[in-house]
Design a protein around this motif. Structure first.
Motif: not given
Length: 146
Positions: A101, A105-108, A127, A129, A133-134, A137
């Motif tokens: 995880s 804020g990065l994508d999964r 993984t 998301s 919060e990312a 998504t």
């Protein structure tokens, strides 16, 4: 050893989303990466380009990545050895599982090359998301959550 991915949406109906209408249940999108247990070679025909990870919302993802300063000429040349596949119900052996995880804020799936290396070492990698919060998504239905 080939690497496959399956994307799933988990919905928590007991918890409402904080950034949407109060009636919207909380969604968590996961990607499950797993080794090819049939022993297919690495160069399988279903491998995808990096931007294919964001299907079916490649254009929306592209716009956000450009906005944060990514060089899309380089991104467009990146490929992975990931194939899309159906999850196997049973395996002849068990595999250790890693929950991946990313933060900030990065994508999964942005760390796909780390994920790919772990799966090739015979880990199953899930993984995560949490929607909203990312940075963004993408759900398998095509919903794009910014």
């Amino acid at each position: 050893m080939g690497v496959f991915r399956k994307v799933e949406v988990l919905t928590d109906y007991t918890r409402k989303g904080t950034f949407q209408e109060e009636s919207e249940p909380r969604k968590i999108v996961i990607s499950i990466y797993y080794p090819d247990t049939d022993g297919l070679p690495d160069n399988n025909e279903s491998e995808m380009k990096y931007m294919d990870l964001f299907r079916p919302c490649e254009q929306q993802a592209r716009e956000i990545l450009q906005d944060i300063g990514m060089n899309m000429d380089i991104i467009d040349r990146l490929s992975t050895s990931i194939g899309e596949g159906a999850l196997q119900q049973k395996s002849k052996r068990s595999y250790p599982v890693i929950i991946y995880s990313p933060a900030l804020g990065l994508d999964r799936d942005m760390y796909i090359y780390n994920i790919q290396a772990l799966v090739k070492q015979e880990f199953i990698v899930v993984t995560v998301s949490a929607a909203y919060e990312a940075m963004f998504t993408v759900s398998p239905s095509g919903e794009f959550m910014n």
